[in-house]
Enzyme design. Structure first.
Site, PDB file in Angstrom:
ATOM      1  N   ARG A 277       0.827  -1.208   0.000  1.00 60.62           N
ATOM      2  CA  ARG A 277       0.000   0.000   0.000  1.00 60.62           C
ATOM      3  C   ARG A 277       0.861   1.257   0.000  1.00 60.62           C
ATOM      4  O   ARG A 277       1.904   1.328   0.661  1.00 60.62           O
ATOM      5  CB  ARG A 277      -0.923   0.019   1.222  1.00 60.62           C
ATOM      6  CG  ARG A 277      -1.989  -1.045   1.200  1.00 60.62           C
ATOM      7  CD  ARG A 277      -2.962  -0.854   2.354  1.00 60.62           C
ATOM      8  NE  ARG A 277      -3.720   0.394   2.211  1.00 60.62           N
ATOM      9  CZ  ARG A 277      -4.537   0.879   3.149  1.00 60.62           C
ATOM     10  NH1 ARG A 277      -4.666   0.235   4.303  1.00 60.62           N
ATOM     11  NH2 ARG A 277      -5.195   2.005   2.943  1.00 60.62           N
TER      12      ARG A 277
ATOM     13  N   ASP B 200      -9.715   7.147  15.380  1.00 58.47           N
ATOM     14  CA  ASP B 200      -8.285   7.026  15.069  1.00 58.47           C
ATOM     15  C   ASP B 200      -7.603   8.348  15.429  1.00 58.47           C
ATOM     16  O   ASP B 200      -7.426   9.222  14.588  1.00 58.47           O
ATOM     17  CB  ASP B 200      -8.126   6.709  13.573  1.00 58.47           C
ATOM     18  CG  ASP B 200      -6.696   6.397  13.179  1.00 58.47           C
ATOM     19  OD1 ASP B 200      -5.824   6.375  14.066  1.00 58.47           O
ATOM     20  OD2 ASP B 200      -6.456   6.194  11.979  1.00 58.47           O
TER      21      ASP B 200
ATOM     22  N   ASP C 182      -9.728   1.976  17.133  1.00 57.81           N
ATOM     23  CA  ASP C 182      -9.380   1.275  15.888  1.00 57.81           C
ATOM     24  C   ASP C 182      -8.446   0.084  16.102  1.00 57.81           C
ATOM     25  O   ASP C 182      -7.920  -0.469  15.130  1.00 57.81           O
ATOM     26  CB  ASP C 182      -8.780   2.239  14.873  1.00 57.81           C
ATOM     27  CG  ASP C 182      -7.400   2.754  15.272  1.00 57.81           C
ATOM     28  OD1 ASP C 182      -6.967   2.490  16.422  1.00 57.81           O
ATOM     29  OD2 ASP C 182      -6.738   3.410  14.437  1.00 57.81           O
TER      30      ASP C 182
ATOM     31  N   TYR D 253       0.294   5.728  -0.026  1.00 59.04           N
ATOM     32  CA  TYR D 253      -0.593   6.879  -0.067  1.00 59.04           C
ATOM     33  C   TYR D 253      -0.613   7.429  -1.490  1.00 59.04           C
ATOM     34  O   TYR D 253       0.370   7.286  -2.239  1.00 59.04           O
ATOM     35  CB  TYR D 253      -0.110   7.961   0.894  1.00 59.04           C
ATOM     36  CG  TYR D 253      -0.248   7.615   2.356  1.00 59.04           C
ATOM     37  CD1 TYR D 253      -1.490   7.294   2.910  1.00 59.04           C
ATOM     38  CD2 TYR D 253       0.862   7.622   3.201  1.00 59.04           C
ATOM     39  CE1 TYR D 253      -1.619   6.987   4.250  1.00 59.04           C
ATOM     40  CE2 TYR D 253       0.739   7.321   4.555  1.00 59.04           C
ATOM     41  CZ  TYR D 253      -0.506   6.996   5.064  1.00 59.04           C
ATOM     42  OH  TYR D 253      -0.631   6.691   6.393  1.00 59.04           O
TER      43      TYR D 253
END
Length: 300
Positions: A140, A210, A173, A142
């Site tokens: 992953r 979060d 979370d 951004y």
């Protein structure tokens, strides 16, 4: 061949009395004076033994920490492990002390500023190394660089079984508390910094709370100028809005809805940030003592 980098963190005497970690040996609680109804008193000292790794709040390992990289960066196998001064693996989440005293805390860098690889502590792996997050087997990233050093506060945990009445009843979370460090330097993955909190943002990500603690490293040239949320606006104008907007919008390019923020969509002040740190440290303590189920989380 894996590279090794040594990072030193200073654990003050205050941290030795306020931080917690595991020890592999039984330990004695401090002597307590116990008095009966008849007025007679005696000293009592308990020996505590819990499972294979009893929980202790009065001992800190050698504060010198080194990181060892295994595998190649930006691959599925890449890991950044932490070791103590003797070369023994330790968990950055569980074993590095949170408190340094006088409102100063340890902060562990996961993602350096001006980078986009989504690095995070692997909370479900032994010794919780830092790795690149994945989705459906793919690494992953951004959609654009993050503009601040980003990471976690050790020995904190956002409890997914507890609803926060001040933030729309959102549940935690299941991760350590996140930190956005606003200093000028680009740090390295696994670097351990001393920071002071300045503000808190209550991000709600797909219904989960979060927290983002905004902080500054003590070695930053402007650290002495900022001590609370208003100081950030004065000496880092626009930064709090930029942080909120960045975390609000980063999922939109992937076709997901924007994240939301509680507390009136505004940053809370330093005292509120300290309250969040205290509460999540207490939640972590309950987790490692197994007062709540750890599920798939690694506690070593």
């Amino acid at each position: 061949m894996a590279a090794t980098r040594v990072i030193t963190t200073a654990a003050s005497s205050a941290s030795q009395t306020t931080s917690c970690l595991f020890t592999k040996r039984p330990f004695l609680l401090p002597t307590q004076k116990v008095c009966g109804f008849n007025g007679l008193c005696f000293n009592k000292r308990a020996l505590v033994v819990k499972s294979k790794r009893p929980f202790s709040c009065n001992a800190i390992y050698n504060p010198q920490v080194q990181t060892t990289q295994e595998g190649q960066s930006e691959t599925l196998d890449y890991r950044v492990f932490f070791q103590d001064g003797s070369g023994k693996k330790v968990s950055p989440w569980q074993d590095i002390p949170l408190h340094l005293g006088d409102g100063v805390f340890h902060f562990i860098v996961e993602i350096p500023k001006e980078s986009s690889a989504k690095m995070e502590v692997a909370t479900d792996e032994a010794f919780t190394p830092i790795k690149q997050d994945t989705k459906k087997g793919k690494l992953r990233y951004y959609p654009y660089n993050i503009n601040w050093d980003y990471g976690l506060l050790p020995q904190t945990w956002e409890d997914p079984t507890q609803a926060n009445s001040e933030v729309e009843g959102a549940f935690g979370d299941n991760d350590p508390v996140d930190v956005v460090e606003i200093g000028e330097s680009q740090r390295k993955i696994g670097e351990v910094l001393k920071v002071k909190p300045l503000a808190a943002l209550a991000m709600i990500d797909e219904g989960e709370l979060d927290w983002k603690i905004v902080a500054i490293s003590l070695d930053d040239p402007k650290a002495h100028l900022v001590n609370d949320v208003d100081d950030v606006e004065k000496h880092f104008p626009g930064t709090l809005t930029a942080i909120r907007d960045w975390f609000r919008d980063y999922k939109i390019p992937d076709g997901k809805p924007a994240n939301r923020f509680g507390l009136g969509n505004k940053p809370a002040n330093k005292d509120y940030a300290l309250k969040i740190i205290h509460e999540t440290n207490e939640s972590w303590a309950k987790l490692v003592k197994r007062s709540v189920s750890p599920g798939d989380l690694s506690l070593f």
